[in-house]
Design a protein around this motif. Sequence first.
Motif, PDB file in Angstrom:
ATOM      1  N   ARG A  18       0.858  -1.203   0.000  1.00  0.00           N
ATOM      2  CA  ARG A  18       0.000   0.000   0.000  1.00  0.00           C
ATOM      3  C   ARG A  18       0.885   1.240   0.000  1.00  0.00           C
ATOM      4  N   VAL A  19       0.593   2.155  -0.928  1.00  0.00           N
ATOM      5  CA  VAL A  19       1.381   3.367  -1.136  1.00  0.00           C
ATOM      6  C   VAL A  19       0.509   4.589  -0.878  1.00  0.00           C
ATOM      7  N   LEU A  20       1.011   5.520  -0.080  1.00  0.00           N
ATOM      8  CA  LEU A  20       0.354   6.804   0.132  1.00  0.00           C
ATOM      9  C   LEU A  20       1.079   7.842  -0.702  1.00  0.00           C
ATOM     10  N   ASP A  21       0.406   8.348  -1.716  1.00  0.00           N
ATOM     11  CA  ASP A  21       1.009   9.314  -2.629  1.00  0.00           C
ATOM     12  C   ASP A  21       0.529  10.712  -2.265  1.00  0.00           C
ATOM     13  N   LEU A  22       1.398  11.466  -1.581  1.00  0.00           N
ATOM     14  CA  LEU A  22       1.087  12.840  -1.210  1.00  0.00           C
ATOM     15  C   LEU A  22       1.736  13.838  -2.161  1.00  0.00           C
ATOM     16  N   SER A  23       2.326  13.349  -3.228  1.00  0.00           N
ATOM     17  CA  SER A  23       3.098  14.210  -4.119  1.00  0.00           C
ATOM     18  C   SER A  23       2.217  14.837  -5.191  1.00  0.00           C
ATOM     19  N   ALA A  24       2.778  15.832  -5.877  1.00  0.00           N
ATOM     20  CA  ALA A  24       2.050  16.561  -6.907  1.00  0.00           C
ATOM     21  C   ALA A  24       2.931  16.708  -8.145  1.00  0.00           C
ATOM     22  N   TYR A  25       2.327  17.178  -9.214  1.00  0.00           N
ATOM     23  CA  TYR A  25       2.979  17.368 -10.510  1.00  0.00           C
ATOM     24  C   TYR A  25       3.316  16.016 -11.143  1.00  0.00           C
ATOM     25  N   ILE A  26       4.583  15.721 -11.472  1.00  0.00           N
ATOM     26  CA  ILE A  26       4.868  14.530 -12.283  1.00  0.00           C
ATOM     27  C   ILE A  26       5.797  13.531 -11.601  1.00  0.00           C
ATOM     28  N   ARG A  87      -5.283  15.210   9.555  1.00  0.00           N
ATOM     29  CA  ARG A  87      -3.930  14.725   9.824  1.00  0.00           C
ATOM     30  C   ARG A  87      -3.986  13.399  10.591  1.00  0.00           C
ATOM     31  N   GLU A  88      -4.961  13.254  11.459  1.00  0.00           N
ATOM     32  CA  GLU A  88      -5.128  11.992  12.182  1.00  0.00           C
ATOM     33  C   GLU A  88      -5.517  10.871  11.233  1.00  0.00           C
ATOM     34  N   VAL A  89      -6.354  11.193  10.232  1.00  0.00           N
ATOM     35  CA  VAL A  89      -6.685  10.178   9.224  1.00  0.00           C
ATOM     36  C   VAL A  89      -5.422   9.707   8.520  1.00  0.00           C
ATOM     37  N   LEU A  90      -4.550  10.652   8.143  1.00  0.00           N
ATOM     38  CA  LEU A  90      -3.307  10.268   7.488  1.00  0.00           C
ATOM     39  C   LEU A  90      -2.462   9.392   8.404  1.00  0.00           C
ATOM     40  N   LEU A  91      -2.370   9.733   9.682  1.00  0.00           N
ATOM     41  CA  LEU A  91      -1.556   8.936  10.604  1.00  0.00           C
ATOM     42  C   LEU A  91      -2.102   7.522  10.732  1.00  0.00           C
ATOM     43  N   GLN A  92      -3.419   7.383  10.688  1.00  0.00           N
ATOM     44  CA  GLN A  92      -3.988   6.031  10.700  1.00  0.00           C
ATOM     45  C   GLN A  92      -3.606   5.269   9.435  1.00  0.00           C
ATOM     46  N   LEU A  93      -3.637   5.964   8.316  1.00  0.00           N
ATOM     47  CA  LEU A  93      -3.230   5.312   7.063  1.00  0.00           C
ATOM     48  C   LEU A  93      -1.757   4.924   7.100  1.00  0.00           C
ATOM     49  N   ASP A  98       2.815   0.761   3.518  1.00  0.00           N
ATOM     50  CA  ASP A  98       4.176   0.297   3.250  1.00  0.00           C
ATOM     51  C   ASP A  98       5.064   1.422   2.758  1.00  0.00           C
ATOM     52  N   VAL A  99       4.473   2.376   2.038  1.00  0.00           N
ATOM     53  CA  VAL A  99       5.254   3.425   1.370  1.00  0.00           C
ATOM     54  C   VAL A  99       4.519   4.750   1.506  1.00  0.00           C
ATOM     55  N   LEU A 100       5.277   5.817   1.716  1.00  0.00           N
ATOM     56  CA  LEU A 100       4.742   7.175   1.634  1.00  0.00           C
ATOM     57  C   LEU A 100       5.664   7.991   0.741  1.00  0.00           C
ATOM     58  N   GLU A 377     -14.909   5.797   0.721  1.00  0.00           N
ATOM     59  CA  GLU A 377     -14.534   4.384   0.671  1.00  0.00           C
ATOM     60  C   GLU A 377     -13.301   4.115   1.523  1.00  0.00           C
ATOM     61  N   VAL A 378     -12.287   4.967   1.404  1.00  0.00           N
ATOM     62  CA  VAL A 378     -11.052   4.777   2.169  1.00  0.00           C
ATOM     63  C   VAL A 378     -11.293   5.007   3.655  1.00  0.00           C
ATOM     64  N   ARG A 379     -12.096   6.006   4.007  1.00  0.00           N
ATOM     65  CA  ARG A 379     -12.371   6.274   5.420  1.00  0.00           C
ATOM     66  C   ARG A 379     -13.135   5.122   6.066  1.00  0.00           C
ATOM     67  N   ARG A 380     -14.038   4.511   5.324  1.00  0.00           N
ATOM     68  CA  ARG A 380     -14.779   3.364   5.884  1.00  0.00           C
ATOM     69  C   ARG A 380     -13.855   2.199   6.202  1.00  0.00           C
ATOM     70  N   GLU A 381     -12.726   2.150   5.530  1.00  0.00           N
ATOM     71  CA  GLU A 381     -11.765   1.058   5.778  1.00  0.00           C
ATOM     72  C   GLU A 381     -10.925   1.282   7.018  1.00  0.00           C
ATOM     73  N   LEU A 382     -10.937   2.523   7.563  1.00  0.00           N
ATOM     74  CA  LEU A 382     -10.160   2.801   8.770  1.00  0.00           C
ATOM     75  C   LEU A 382     -10.826   2.191   9.980  1.00  0.00           C
ATOM     76  N   PRO A 383     -10.047   1.727  10.959  1.00  0.00           N
ATOM     77  CA  PRO A 383     -10.630   1.148  12.176  1.00  0.00           C
ATOM     78  C   PRO A 383     -11.507   2.171  12.900  1.00  0.00           C
ATOM     79  N   GLY A 384     -12.756   1.791  13.192  1.00  0.00           N
ATOM     80  CA  GLY A 384     -13.633   2.649  13.963  1.00  0.00           C
ATOM     81  C   GLY A 384     -14.217   3.809  13.199  1.00  0.00           C
TER      82      GLY A 384
END
Length: 390
Positions: A18-26, A87-93, A98-100, A377-384
Amino acid sequence: MSASVSPSDARGPLTGVRVLDLSAYIAGPYGCTLLADQGAEVLKIEPPTGDNLRNYPSTLPKESRAFLGVNRSKRGVVLDLKQATDREVLLQLVRAADVLVHNFRPGVPERLGIAYEQLQPLNERLIYCAVTGFGETGPLKDKAGYDQVLQTYSGMCDEQGPRGGPPEILYGSVVDYFASSLVAGGIASALYEREKSGLGQQVGVSLLRAALTMQSARLVWADGEPRDLPRDMRSGGITGLHPTREGYLYLSANTPHFWRALCEKTGLMALHDDPRYDSVKKRAEHRDEIVPRLRAALAQRTAFEWEAEFGESVPCAASRTVADMFDDPQVQAEGMVATLEHPTLGSYRGFTRPWVYSRTPGPAPFAAPTLGQHGDEVRRELPGRTSARG
């Protein structure tokens, strides 16, 4: 990943990552797309204003062509990292990721609370990739860096221009796209090492590193050489684009075999038999004598006729447009273009497969997300968690 997002459950070499892509442009985003092409699940996390690439000029009425091409096969989520709840949602993710990947300028991750040192205690297996313009240290670490800024800074434009003439930009974001390959390759290597150590690490990629990596053949300076000397590989004298009766033809005939075949097929065996031209170096030195005679011969046919005539005997290509690639027989045979379905655009065709794997081909590609398309959809997958805004 739900079946509605990806119609195929075929495994890729990075399935389960699982990859969290916070980047922009290319550079960062396309690096993450390359991971998605290999089966990774990628969440495209954007601020409420979206990735600025969405705002780039485009002839499409509702979408950015650049954004669509750079961000395929990702789920889209909107998070305002200046807000504590998001920001708390991101920390849960992060805890389950595996990757940010991000391309914030140095100092910004610390202010947002998402620097590697701040996230590593939450997930010691996290691979954390920061994409910068000039790197994370040194006098230019805070300087904004974009593709053509680094082209110009690194000497690439100087080498691209005519000798003795002005520098020239290479259009097509070549530094960004090469940096994206470094992003994907560096992350894949870090994931491999993690299998042995059990630990994540930081991976640093900069556009400056990418620009210099692309010029490794130029960046050699032997002891005793002067500072200013030709560094490009414009070899062979005849190598390059040439006009024909209709259209342009690229030729490269640097080996003895290809040089002979070129001379035979153009009726210029006198050039081949002339000892003044019997090596790549000599042909480069006598370019002004050879090229006019070659072009006079090429003027007898069109670029596509010469391409057919040369076949496999002489490395060449008639100049084509990007639009030609959609229905090109070779591109079709290799399965490089697919039709994707998009919520607002409808269907569109786009490039999809940079690699071919025999045993783990990976899931079918899908369209780049609209802004926040998969947020609930992604938020529903978070615990609680249940539901929230995109």
